[in-house]
Every structure is written in C-alpha cells, then in structure tokens.
Design an enzyme around this catalytic site. Structure first.
Site, PDB file in Angstrom:
ATOM      1  N   CYS A 199       4.426 -29.404  17.040  1.00 49.72           N
ATOM      2  CA  CYS A 199       3.451 -28.605  17.748  1.00 49.72           C
ATOM      3  C   CYS A 199       3.301 -29.129  19.165  1.00 49.72           C
ATOM      4  O   CYS A 199       3.997 -30.043  19.585  1.00 49.72           O
ATOM      5  CB  CYS A 199       2.085 -28.681  17.043  1.00 49.72           C
ATOM      6  SG  CYS A 199       2.158 -28.310  15.278  1.00 49.72           S
ATOM      7  N   ARG A 213       0.935 -24.197  17.455  1.00 51.99           N
ATOM      8  CA  ARG A 213       1.499 -24.545  16.151  1.00 51.99           C
ATOM      9  C   ARG A 213       2.914 -24.034  15.939  1.00 51.99           C
ATOM     10  O   ARG A 213       3.213 -22.875  16.204  1.00 51.99           O
ATOM     11  CB  ARG A 213       0.606 -23.998  15.026  1.00 51.99           C
ATOM     12  CG  ARG A 213       1.084 -24.494  13.657  1.00 51.99           C
ATOM     13  CD  ARG A 213       0.242 -23.993  12.514  1.00 51.99           C
ATOM     14  NE  ARG A 213       0.649 -24.665  11.286  1.00 51.99           N
ATOM     15  CZ  ARG A 213       0.466 -24.183  10.063  1.00 51.99           C
ATOM     16  NH1 ARG A 213      -0.139 -23.030   9.884  1.00 51.99           N
ATOM     17  NH2 ARG A 213       0.882 -24.862   9.008  1.00 51.99           N
ATOM     18  N   ILE A 252       5.432 -25.640   9.717  1.00 54.10           N
ATOM     19  CA  ILE A 252       6.510 -26.197   8.895  1.00 54.10           C
ATOM     20  C   ILE A 252       5.993 -26.619   7.525  1.00 54.10           C
ATOM     21  O   ILE A 252       6.642 -26.419   6.514  1.00 54.10           O
ATOM     22  CB  ILE A 252       7.169 -27.388   9.623  1.00 54.10           C
ATOM     23  CG1 ILE A 252       7.965 -26.864  10.835  1.00 54.10           C
ATOM     24  CG2 ILE A 252       8.071 -28.193   8.690  1.00 54.10           C
ATOM     25  CD1 ILE A 252       8.539 -27.941  11.708  1.00 54.10           C
TER      26      ILE A 252
END
Length: 664
Positions: free
Chosen positions: A2, A50, A53
């Site tokens: 991120c 963001r 994952i």
C-alpha cells in the site's frame, strides 16, 4: 502492499485535515489502486492507499484496536500474522477483521514499542496512540519498504514516497547537494539523508516516536550484527557443514511458506541464476501453491540470460512469461523510472524490472517472490571474492601470482577489468593503503562511481573537494565492526549501502509499486539473515566459490549446471540505450544541452558535453563513463520534476487554508 501518508501535531483538527490527506495520498495511487481510507482526530491524521492482497473483504485501513485508542496505517505484509493472531486471541484480544494489519494495534496494546520485535515481515508502519497523543513510525529490518518524514510548521509529516510530502510541503523540493554527492559515490543517499531538503528517511530496523510534548526518540530495534572474528572459525561453530545445510534448508522452506500467504495468486521472478531458481524450486518442492514465473530477456547477448531461464522453466515445469526488452525500451521508459525512484540512479538496470513488473500486472498478478538479498546474506558478489584476493595479495604485495586470482572474476563482462593482467593489477591495486579500514572492499567501486563528481559545477566541486567519502561513510558504522571478520565487514557495508539504499529501493520497491506489484524477498527473512551472519566465512565463500552453503542447501532441487554456475549479476545496457542512429533521444538532447546544464547548476556544461559526445560515438569506457552519464541524466530528470513541483498551479503549502478536494 500500500501507500501511507499523514501528519501529527498539536494544531491538527479533524475538520481541516481531510484536504491535506487527500493531497498527500492521491500521488500514491499507484501503490494502492484498490481504494483509499482516512482517519483524523485531534492531534493526528492518517491516510491509506490500498493494494488488497490479504483479507480482501474487511482489511481496509486505517485499522484500530478494540477501544479505538490506537490507529494504524501500514505498507507491506506481516507474514506471521496467523500465528500472532492465534496467540493474541488466546490472551483475550478480540479482532474485527481477518487482516494482517490488525495484529499491529493489538501487539502495541500488549508490548508497547516492542511490538516490532514480534513481526516477521516487510513493513512501514505509522501508529497513532490517541491516549498518549504520540505518533510511532517503524520500518522493517532490511529496509524493504520506504518511509519518509519531515518536520515543518509544528507538525511531523510522513509518507511512503517523497512526492506525497512535496504535495503539501513544496518548499522541500530543493536538491540536497550532500545527498547528491553521496548518490554519485555510494549509489544512494546515506540514511537518514535524502535528496530533498528537510526530508529524512527512517533507517531500516528503526522506530521513531514523536511524543505529546514534541520530543522525538529514534531507536534501532534490529541491525545486521556478526560475532567477533575469533568466534567464527569452523572449529568453534556448533554445527557441521552438513548440519548447517539442513538448518538453512528448513529456514528457507519456512520463509517461503510464510511469504506465499496471500488471498490473490502469487508469481515469481526467474532470472536463471541460483537465487531465483532456488525460490521457485522451494515453492514447487515444499508447498502446494501454484506459481507463475516471469523473466526479462535482452537483445544484447552480454546481458541476456534467457538460455538459463528456459532451462529452469523446463526443469521446474512452470507456466512462464518472458518480457523481451530492447535498448530503446530502456531509454524511452527512463523518465518514468526516475519519477518513481525520486532520486538519481547510476545504471539503467531498474528499467527492465519496472517493465517486467508491468507485464506481471498485465497477467493479473499482484505479488511476486524474488531472489534478491541472497548475495548480501551469503556472500555472493564478486566484490566479496575480489576483497578476499586483494587481502591475500596485500600479504605479499610484490607477488605476481596472487593477483592472477582476480582473473577468475568478472568473466561475464565484455570489457572485463581482469582481461589484461597489467591493467587488473593496476586497477585492483588501488586503495591497498586502506587495507585495515572497514570500507576496504568498497574502495574500487566507490572510486569508479566517484569519478562522476568530476562533472560537478565549480561550486559543488569545491564543496566536494573537502568531503572524504571513506571517512564520511565510516562515521556511520558501528564501533564493533573492526572486531568482525573481513567478510562480515564487507557484508555489513554492502547491506547498508547498496542493498538498502539502492537495490531494495530503486531496483525493488519503486519499480514494482510503479505497477502496483508487491515484491517479496524470502532470503531477507530476518531469521535467515541472523542464521547466515553467525556462519563461519568459509561456509559462505570456500576458496573462490561464492554462496557455498546456499548451493549445498539447494543442490538436490536444481540442475547441477545451475548450482555450479558462477554468479552473473543482473545488468542492462546503460549509455547505449539513449542514442540511436547517431542521435540522442529528444529528452536526452534537451536535458543535457549546455544551456539546460548551466541553468540547473549541478554540473559543468562543457564537461558534460564531452561525455555526451563520447557516449554518442559509442566510446564510453567502462563503468565510470556509463555511471557518470546515467547519473547526470537522472539528476537532470529529478531537477525537472522539482521544477514542476515548485511551479505547479496546484502546489499547496501546508500552512495555507485547506482546499476542498473531492474524496477518492
């Protein structure tokens, strides 16, 4: 993976914070294209971009603790979050997400600033403690994820990339001459310096706390350390070579297992060398995770390793994609690279990796495992063997046979410095007077790089004349370093300079995140580093065989020719990537024109013109000319970016009234 940004200070008010947060986080959209998150309260404001994952459904940041007194934004991954969560829940902590991020606030509640000691991961963390009104910034042990901060207008500002800080602090868009000299010598600024006035990098393995009274405390919580030389003889090491091989294999299997954790498909880079091949072999041999492999190939045989890559693809049976990269591809993509690195580079090698990460993204992947770090951890570079030979030679400086060992190095270079024995003895004989200094191994490399300082403008050259790069770097080293073995000293300097400053940044995080790709580095699991640092030097370099123990640990997983293959560092065409049909690319001609060089003020126009003409004619001699050319060109690209920042109509100073900016 991120991007994070934010600020803290006594005057921070939630109603006014959002506009500044918007300005800071949107330049980081490439790091986190899947959404933005914000939190502001009296004293602090946090923002997050963001790349989802882990915990795709409920993992949006900022994340808070049970009482909403601690909030965090976090860039990276905590690989052991499953085990940490299990332990914290057993101790009564209640979780509201399934993300790895949430373990951070619960660990902080339980352990305070020591929470970082429990993390196995790659991370840049900002945590706001609302009860104590303190901001905590932390960075992972090896320096895989970046974190920058600036102290302006009574506030502390932080972000994953400098461009985020410049969006609200355009006065910091001034080049730091000392950091430029460091970059042109060591390949990167020395932490905490950055190229930007007033902006600092949080060093790897460090935690910075800013308390309610404004006081700041920087605390190292981890470092590369080695035992005293007397303790590293094989006779005193508690494990035999066979036992150490088994232990290393187990550590690598577990590191790979942890780093495969993701709620999205995982890929891997495959260069054709030992390190990346070993990672893919460990995935195939010890996990059930399907893996897709990716590699880059070159039109020039001097740089191309596709033959070895294809051999590994056949051996491992992977679904594989090769990106073919031309010199023109490199030259045309170079400005984009510098927009993401935010600092000059001395070689073009990051560009193909940036293009390769783009290919990974195009194939639907967000995560790749890579073999980066093995050379630093296990003694893989020719630099380490070169220093070993030079120390051996120094014991009999009149010997003509001992320096001949150098001829076994750099065989992959078309114009190798060892191809002519007389030149080799002259080149590698320089710096012998520094034999007993901890930077001894790096003197030839830094001497070559530092020739770029000869192109500086008269004012900067005068400033550099009183700067001794060896003395300056040694001031950053721990006092106990001279008690370590020579190889340990060499490894420490390499880890702190090239690895953290350049490889994991310009050639790692920045080029991957330019394409919203997360790179993961199993060889840099801190348990692997700590294990390797305790090994006797002969377990790493045996005779002239590098990475001896790693080769043993991977021997039965790979073809013999890969296990026995001598290290060939990843490289790409340099100055020749910017000239075609006898002409420079348009932007190169513009930036390196005498008027542009004179206006910028960093370099001497006539000297640069001579270098450009030399490169245009294909007469660049070795690393020195190529590194100088690439360093000057990339500095001019950074300068252009700084001008754009200072003059952009949207430039917004942190002290201005907040502007209405639409939410992301």
């Amino acid at each position: 993976m991120c991007g994070i940004a934010g600020f803290s200070g006594a005057d921070v008010r939630p109603d006014d914070a959002r506009a500044a947060l918007e300005r800071m986080i949107h330049p980081l959209a490439h790091r986190g294209p899947d959404g933005f998150g914000f939190h502001a309260e009296p004293g602090a404001a946090l923002a997050h971009a963001r790349l989802s994952i882990i915990d795709l459904a409920t993992g949006d940041q900022p994340i808070h603790n049970e009482r909403r007194t601690a909030w965090t934004v976090f860039n990276g991954e905590i690989f052991n979050y499953v085990e940490l969560r299990r332990d914290l829940e057993a101790r009564g902590h209640r979780f509201y997400t399934h993300s790895d991020t949430e373990v951070i606030v619960h660990l902080y509640d339980r352990y305070g600033d020591d929470f970082v000691q429990h993390l196995n991961g790659q991370f840049a963390i900002a945590l706001w403690d609302g009860e104590r009104r303190r901001l905590v910034l932390a960075r992972d042990r090896a320096g895989i994820r970046p974190l920058y901060h600036a102290h302006r207008h009574g506030r502390v500002w932080f972000a994953s990339e400098v461009k985020s800080l410049l969006a609200v602090l355009p006065e910091c868009a001034q080049l730091n001459p000392r950091a430029l000299m460091q970059t042109l010598t060591y390949w990167a600024p020395v932490d905490p310096d950055t190229l930007y006035e007033g902006v600092q990098s949080l060093p790897p393995g460090c935690l910075l706390s800013i308390e309610a009274d404004g006081s700041q405390h920087l605390r190292p919580y981890w470092n590369w350390t080695f035992p005293d030389a007397a303790e590293t003889s094989p006779s005193r090491y508690p494990l035999s070579v066979e036992q150490a091989t088994d232990e290393l294999r187990a550590l690598l299997v577990d590191a790979v297992r942890l780093q495969l954790r993701a709620d999205v498909p995982v890929g891997a880079y495959l260069s054709g060398g030992l390190d990346s091949s070993g990672i893919v072999a460990l995935i195939k041999g010890f996990t059930d995770t399907p893996v897709r492999t990716f590699s880059v190939a070159f039109e020039d045989g001097e740089f191309d390793e596709s033959e070895h890559q294809q051999a590994m693809v056949r051996h491992l049976g992977t679904d594989h994609t090769t990106l073919r990269c031309t010199r023109r591809d490199i030259g045309e993509a170079f400005p984009r690279l510098i927009r993401h690195t935010e600092t000059p580079v001395l070689r073009t090698a990051p560009v193909p990796l940036m293009l390769l990460a783009g290919s990974v993204r195009e194939h639907g992947y967000k995560v790749v495992l890579t073999g980066e770090g093995a050379d630093e951890v296990f003694g893989g570079y020719d630099l380490f063997k070169e220093a070993k030979v030079r120390r051996f030679w120094a014991r009999q400086p009149e010997s003509h046979l001992r320096p001949r060992l150098l001829e076994r190095l750099y065989g992959y270079l078309r114009n190798s410095p060892v191809s002519h024995p007389g030149f080799a003895q002259s080149f590698f004989g320089q710096g012998m007077e520094h034999l007993h200094r901890p930077v001894f191994a790096h003197v030839p490399r830094w001497t070559t790089s530092q020739r770029a300082l000869g192109f500086l403008s008269p004012d900067l050259r005068a400033a550099s004349a009183s700067w001794d790069p060896l003395d300056a770097y040694e001031q950053t080293l721990p006092p106990e370093i001279m008690a370590w073995s020579p190889l340990a000293r060499d490894q420490y300097v390499e880890a702190k300079s090239l690895l953290a400053g350049y490889l994991l940044s310009s050639q790692g995080d920045r080029v991957a995140m330019a394409n919203s790709i997360e790179g993961r580095f199993p060889y840099l699991d801190h348990r692997v580093i700590e294990f390797a640092n305790r090994l006797p030097p002969s377990f790493k370099i045996r005779g002239m065989t590098e990475k001896y123990l790693l080769r043993r640990a991977l021997a039965d997983l790979l073809p013999a020719d890969i296990v026995q293959r001598t290290k060939q560092p990843y490289r790409a065409p340099d100055s020749q990537s910017f000239f075609f049909d006898g002409k420079p690319l348009d932007y190169v001609a513009e930036l390196l024109a005498p008027a542009s060089i004179r206006d910028a003020g960093y370099f001497e126009p006539q000297a640069v013109s001579r270098l450009v003409e030399k490169c245009r004619q294909g007469r660049a001699s070795g690393f020195a000319d190529n590194q100088a050319f690439v360093g000057i060109l990339s500095t001019m690209l950074v300068h252009r970016q700084l001008n754009e920042t200072r003059t952009a109509p949207h430039a917004h100073r942190a002290t201005d009234a907040p502007l209405a900016v639409p939410a992301g």
